[in-house]
Design a protein around this motif. Structure first.
Motif, PDB file in Angstrom:
ATOM      1  N   VAL A   1       0.848  -1.189   0.000  1.00  0.00           N
ATOM      2  CA  VAL A   1       0.000   0.000   0.000  1.00  0.00           C
ATOM      3  C   VAL A   1       0.886   1.242   0.000  1.00  0.00           C
ATOM      4  N   THR A   2       0.625   2.148  -0.948  1.00  0.00           N
ATOM      5  CA  THR A   2       1.389   3.394  -1.060  1.00  0.00           C
ATOM      6  C   THR A   2       0.515   4.590  -0.691  1.00  0.00           C
ATOM      7  N   GLU A   3       1.134   5.726  -0.608  1.00  0.00           N
ATOM      8  CA  GLU A   3       0.437   6.980  -0.277  1.00  0.00           C
ATOM      9  C   GLU A   3      -0.719   7.253  -1.252  1.00  0.00           C
ATOM     10  N   ASP A   4      -0.527   6.914  -2.526  1.00  0.00           N
ATOM     11  CA  ASP A   4      -1.567   7.140  -3.536  1.00  0.00           C
ATOM     12  C   ASP A   4      -2.816   6.303  -3.297  1.00  0.00           C
ATOM     13  N   ASP A   5      -2.707   5.237  -2.524  1.00  0.00           N
ATOM     14  CA  ASP A   5      -3.836   4.339  -2.250  1.00  0.00           C
ATOM     15  C   ASP A   5      -4.697   4.816  -1.089  1.00  0.00           C
ATOM     16  N   ILE A   6      -4.212   5.766  -0.317  1.00  0.00           N
ATOM     17  CA  ILE A   6      -4.834   6.178   0.947  1.00  0.00           C
ATOM     18  C   ILE A   6      -5.869   7.283   0.725  1.00  0.00           C
ATOM     19  N   ASP A   7      -6.980   7.211   1.484  1.00  0.00           N
ATOM     20  CA  ASP A   7      -8.032   8.230   1.391  1.00  0.00           C
ATOM     21  C   ASP A   7      -7.997   9.163   2.603  1.00  0.00           C
ATOM     22  N   ASP A   8      -9.032   9.989   2.735  1.00  0.00           N
ATOM     23  CA  ASP A   8      -9.116  10.970   3.828  1.00  0.00           C
ATOM     24  C   ASP A   8      -9.201  10.324   5.211  1.00  0.00           C
ATOM     25  N   LEU A   9      -9.564   9.060   5.284  1.00  0.00           N
ATOM     26  CA  LEU A   9      -9.691   8.354   6.562  1.00  0.00           C
ATOM     27  C   LEU A   9      -8.406   7.605   6.929  1.00  0.00           C
ATOM     28  N   ASN A  10      -7.359   7.808   6.123  1.00  0.00           N
ATOM     29  CA  ASN A  10      -6.034   7.189   6.340  1.00  0.00           C
ATOM     30  C   ASN A  10      -6.019   5.675   6.181  1.00  0.00           C
ATOM     31  N   HIS A  11      -6.914   5.160   5.344  1.00  0.00           N
ATOM     32  CA  HIS A  11      -6.828   3.756   4.950  1.00  0.00           C
ATOM     33  C   HIS A  11      -7.050   3.667   3.448  1.00  0.00           C
ATOM     34  N   VAL A  12      -6.886   2.476   2.894  1.00  0.00           N
ATOM     35  CA  VAL A  12      -7.011   2.316   1.447  1.00  0.00           C
ATOM     36  C   VAL A  12      -8.420   2.701   1.002  1.00  0.00           C
ATOM     37  N   ASN A  13      -8.480   3.522  -0.043  1.00  0.00           N
ATOM     38  CA  ASN A  13      -9.740   3.958  -0.619  1.00  0.00           C
ATOM     39  C   ASN A  13     -10.454   2.773  -1.269  1.00  0.00           C
ATOM     40  N   ASN A  14     -11.761   2.696  -1.073  1.00  0.00           N
ATOM     41  CA  ASN A  14     -12.538   1.582  -1.626  1.00  0.00           C
ATOM     42  C   ASN A  14     -12.399   1.460  -3.140  1.00  0.00           C
ATOM     43  N   VAL A  15     -12.279   2.578  -3.816  1.00  0.00           N
ATOM     44  CA  VAL A  15     -12.122   2.546  -5.273  1.00  0.00           C
ATOM     45  C   VAL A  15     -10.828   1.838  -5.666  1.00  0.00           C
ATOM     46  N   ARG A  16      -9.799   1.961  -4.841  1.00  0.00           N
ATOM     47  CA  ARG A  16      -8.523   1.315  -5.130  1.00  0.00           C
ATOM     48  C   ARG A  16      -8.679  -0.213  -5.098  1.00  0.00           C
ATOM     49  N   TYR A  17      -9.473  -0.725  -4.162  1.00  0.00           N
ATOM     50  CA  TYR A  17      -9.701  -2.178  -4.116  1.00  0.00           C
ATOM     51  C   TYR A  17     -10.346  -2.666  -5.410  1.00  0.00           C
ATOM     52  N   VAL A  18     -11.316  -1.905  -5.894  1.00  0.00           N
ATOM     53  CA  VAL A  18     -11.973  -2.269  -7.150  1.00  0.00           C
ATOM     54  C   VAL A  18     -10.942  -2.312  -8.281  1.00  0.00           C
ATOM     55  N   GLN A  19     -10.047  -1.342  -8.306  1.00  0.00           N
ATOM     56  CA  GLN A  19      -8.993  -1.324  -9.325  1.00  0.00           C
ATOM     57  C   GLN A  19      -8.083  -2.540  -9.193  1.00  0.00           C
ATOM     58  N   TRP A  20      -7.705  -2.870  -7.957  1.00  0.00           N
ATOM     59  CA  TRP A  20      -6.840  -4.038  -7.749  1.00  0.00           C
ATOM     60  C   TRP A  20      -7.519  -5.328  -8.175  1.00  0.00           C
ATOM     61  N   VAL A  21      -8.826  -5.439  -7.916  1.00  0.00           N
ATOM     62  CA  VAL A  21      -9.579  -6.623  -8.336  1.00  0.00           C
ATOM     63  C   VAL A  21      -9.547  -6.735  -9.864  1.00  0.00           C
ATOM     64  N   GLN A  22      -9.745  -5.638 -10.545  1.00  0.00           N
ATOM     65  CA  GLN A  22      -9.698  -5.644 -12.004  1.00  0.00           C
ATOM     66  C   GLN A  22      -8.280  -5.939 -12.495  1.00  0.00           C
TER      67      GLN A  22
END
Length: 129
Positions: free
Chosen positions: A10-31
């Motif tokens: 997990v990199t800084e670009d993956d993190i959202d305003d709540l300081n955890h991985v953004n849900n949209v990033r998981y969707v991208q990783w799944v794809q």
């Protein structure tokens, strides 16, 4: 059943305003892992003849991932029949072994020339099993 895996951090670009991985990033990783799996085993002829169309996607968020976490992405296709498959993806924290995300997506095989659904031939089914 063939399981395809890759590990990411997990990199800084993956993190959202709540300081955890953004849900949209998981969707991208799944794809991304679905595509990586397909490209790792499909022949040039198969890639030129067929493509996949996403029909629906279900994702369940189990636990947050944080900056620096190492994640194991696993994907597999337990059954190939007709024109579609259900692809499973699991994302797990490597250190804690905790399941972070579970996903199921229905994909339809398309003929690249006609852009119509086509039955999954044995040579493609064998790529997954």
């Amino acid at each position: 059943m063939h399981v395809f895996e890759k590990t990411i951090t997990v990199t800084e670009d993956d993190i959202d305003d709540l300081n955890h991985v953004n849900n949209v990033r998981y969707v991208q990783w799944v794809q991304d892992i679905a595509k990586d799996h397909w490209l790792a085993y499909a022949t040039k002829d198969i890639l030129e003849t067929y493509s996949w169309f996403l029909v629906n996607h279900y994702i369940e968020y189990k636990s947050p991932a944080l900056l620096g976490d190492q994640l194991l992405l696993k994907t597999y296709v337990p059954k190939v029949a007709g024109v579609s498959t259900i692809r499973h993806v699991e994302i797990t924290n490597v250190k804690t072994q905790q399941l972070i995300v579970s996903s199921k997506a229905k994909w339809c095989l398309m003929d690249s020339k006609t852009q119509r659904p086509t039955r999954i031939p044995p040579e493609i089914g064998e790529l997954f099993n």
